[in-house]
Design a protein around this motif. Structure first.
Motif, short mmCIF file in Angstrom:
data_model
loop_
_atom_site.label_atom_id
_atom_site.label_comp_id
_atom_site.label_asym_id
_atom_site.label_seq_id
_atom_site.Cartn_x
_atom_site.Cartn_y
_atom_site.Cartn_z
N ALA A 13 0.84 -1.19 0.00
CA ALA A 13 0.00 0.00 0.00
C ALA A 13 0.88 1.24 0.00
CB ALA A 13 -0.93 -0.01 1.22
N GLN A 14 1.73 1.40 -1.02
CA GLN A 14 2.53 2.59 -1.15
C GLN A 14 1.62 3.77 -1.44
OE1 GLN A 14 5.27 1.55 -4.21
NE2 GLN A 14 6.64 0.45 -2.82
N ILE A 22 -7.98 2.96 -2.94
CA ILE A 22 -9.12 3.65 -2.33
C ILE A 22 -10.07 4.15 -3.41
CG2 ILE A 22 -9.79 5.69 -1.01
CD1 ILE A 22 -7.24 5.34 0.63
N ALA A 23 -9.49 4.68 -4.51
CA ALA A 23 -10.33 5.20 -5.59
C ALA A 23 -11.13 4.08 -6.25
CB ALA A 23 -9.45 5.90 -6.63
N VAL A 29 -18.11 1.12 -4.51
CA VAL A 29 -19.14 1.45 -3.52
C VAL A 29 -20.13 2.47 -4.09
CG1 VAL A 29 -19.54 2.51 -1.26
CG2 VAL A 29 -17.65 0.88 -1.57
N ALA A 30 -19.60 3.43 -4.86
CA ALA A 30 -20.48 4.44 -5.45
C ALA A 30 -21.43 3.79 -6.45
CB ALA A 30 -19.63 5.51 -6.14
N MET A 31 -20.94 2.82 -7.22
CA MET A 31 -21.81 2.12 -8.16
C MET A 31 -22.91 1.37 -7.42
SD MET A 31 -21.12 2.59 -11.33
CE MET A 31 -19.82 3.42 -12.29
N ALA A 32 -22.53 0.72 -6.30
CA ALA A 32 -23.54 -0.02 -5.54
C ALA A 32 -24.59 0.93 -4.97
CB ALA A 32 -22.86 -0.82 -4.43
N ALA A 33 -24.12 2.04 -4.43
CA ALA A 33 -25.07 3.01 -3.86
C ALA A 33 -25.97 3.59 -4.94
CB ALA A 33 -24.28 4.13 -3.16
N THR A 34 -25.37 3.87 -6.09
CA THR A 34 -26.17 4.41 -7.19
C THR A 34 -27.21 3.40 -7.66
OG1 THR A 34 -24.29 5.75 -7.92
CG2 THR A 34 -26.04 5.36 -9.53
N ILE A 400 -10.67 0.04 -11.85
CA ILE A 400 -11.43 1.24 -12.23
C ILE A 400 -11.95 1.12 -13.67
CG2 ILE A 400 -11.22 3.72 -12.67
CD1 ILE A 400 -9.25 3.85 -10.34
N ASN A 401 -11.05 0.70 -14.56
CA ASN A 401 -11.47 0.54 -15.96
C ASN A 401 -12.56 -0.51 -16.10
OD1 ASN A 401 -9.62 2.46 -16.78
ND2 ASN A 401 -8.01 0.96 -17.21
#
Length: 419
Positions: A13-14, A22-23, A29-34, A400-401
């Motif tokens: 975890a550099q 984290i991103a 998490v944002a996708m799940a919440a959305t 992310i991609n």
């Protein structure tokens, strides 16, 4: 084989990897919440079906890529799912593959030679020797300090004895008679012996003048008393001195004087005997060994070594002074020759290629074995941390991609289904 202690563990975890992790997790998490928000309000706002489709597919893509990335290094959620924790379970095979890759692509003599053909080491050395003062100063000073520390740190008596023994051994093995004979013959052929011969004649004349009284006393002692009464001994002494003085003058002024010719012939015979006469060569070798065994010669070599050692240390402690002046000009001239003379440069580069290729052929297998044994000796967590530290940031980009690509695909599928 004894298991080596784990090397200092990298923190996977550099700063860059931690931020990307984290991103990626935050985006999931944002996708799940959305998704759940859009699902709750879809009856009231039908257009949220598009948002739900995007978030649902993005959540699936993000979860799939999270599982794939995690499965490389560990068991997802700690569950022993088959074909996960791939790197820890296969570290020995990875080590073997890496070692074979090094051997096949870097440590085979033909490969090394082929790669080194692109390198011009001689030209690089030439540019370094011509570098303006100051650019190479740090390297030069570091090397000089190392040389000085080595010469000061080594046992002087033992090192000096080693040097003297090496020199004496080489001189004993070398047949000096043919070398001396060849040098003397070359000097005679080129008439370089003439100044030495004339210097010897002048020295004889000076010695005659300085020892005139001694010569008269010797003549007087060897003359009987009858001749002494007649005063003949004085005239004999005068004649001897005058005759020797005349002989030296004639030898000095007449290159074809018989005595001088005989001396030159004797020198030529000596040169020939030194090169071809076994008896003469044996006598010279005996004198050489007696000279090397002489204690005075040993003391002279001790003093010579000590002066050489002190000179090396002094020059190493002051590299700028050692490389200044004529020596610096010589080095710069060497650099220019290396850079401009293609023949010299090609010869040096060829020697370097052969040397490195020979090292690869001799020690390539040992290096490969060292790499594979070292990786095999690491514990699974060490190699996992090392690899994850090296590629962790890029792996988080994959998550992310995957989330964004998955969402885009879900959006396209929803559009296809709707339209």
């Amino acid at each position: 084989m004894t298991r080596a202690a784990p090397l200092a563990r990298f923190n996977p975890a550099q700063p860059g990897a931690r931020g990307m992790k984290i991103a990626a997790t935050g985006l999931l998490v944002a996708m799940a919440a959305t998704y759940f928000t859009a699902r709750a309000f879809e009856p009231a706002y039908p257009w949220l079906a598009w948002v739900k489709a995007f978030a649902e597919a993005g959540m699936v893509g993000g979860l799939a890529d999270w599982f794939a990335v995690t499965a490389l290094f560990r068991h997802p959620l700690g569950l022993p799912i088959p074909h996960t924790a791939i790197i820890p379970r296969n570290k020995d095979r990875i080590g073997e593959a890496l070692a074979n890759f090094l051997k096949s692509n870097f440590l085979i003599a033909p490969v090394v030679a082929r790669r080194m053909r692109k390198l011009d080491l001689a030209a690089a050395a030439g540019r370094f020797l011509q570098a303006p003062q100051g650019e190479e100063n740090r390297i030069r000073q570091g090397a000089s300090r190392l040389i000085a520390d080595i010469f000061e740190g080594l046992d002087d008596e033992r090192l000096g004895g080693l040097v003297k023994t090496s020199i004496a051994t080489r001189v004993r093995k070398m047949e000096v008679a043919p070398v001396l004979g060849g040098a003397l013959a070359s000097a005679i052929n080129e008439e370089r012996h003439v100044p030495m011969l004339e210097a010897a004649i002048r020295w004889t004349a000076r010695a005659l003048d300085a020892n005139e009284g001694l010569i008269r006393d010797m003549v007087k002692k060897r003359t009987n008393w009858v001749l002494k009464l007649a005063g003949v001994d004085t005239r004999i002494g005068d004649s001897v001195i005058e005759g020797m003085r005349k002989l030296t003058v004639e030898m000095h002024t007449d290159p074809a004087h018989p005595v001088r010719v005989k001396i030159e012939q004797a020198l030529a015979d000596l040169a020939n005997d030194l090169q071809r006469n076994p008896e003469t060569q044996a006598r010279v070798e005996e004198w050489k060994n007696q000279l090397l065994d002489n204690r005075s010669v040993g003391l002279w070599m001790d003093a010579l070594w000590e002066r050489a050692r002190e000179a090396v240390i002094k020059a190493a402690r002051n590299p700028d002074a050692a490389l200044a002046g004529k020596l610096g000009e010589v080095l710069k001239s060497m650099g220019q020759s290396l850079e401009k003379d293609e023949r010299i440069r090609a010869a040096i580069n060829q020697f370097a290629r052969r040397a490195v290729a020979g090292l690869a052929a001799s020690y390539g297998s040992s290096i490969v074995t060292l790499v594979s044994d070292t990786i095999r000796s690491w514990d699974a967590q060490t190699i996992t941390d090392r690899l994850e530290s090296a590629v962790g940031r890029d792996l988080q980009y994959i998550r992310i991609n995957g989330t964004l690509v998955g969402g885009s695909v879900g959006l396209l599928l929803h559009a296809f289904d709707t339209l």
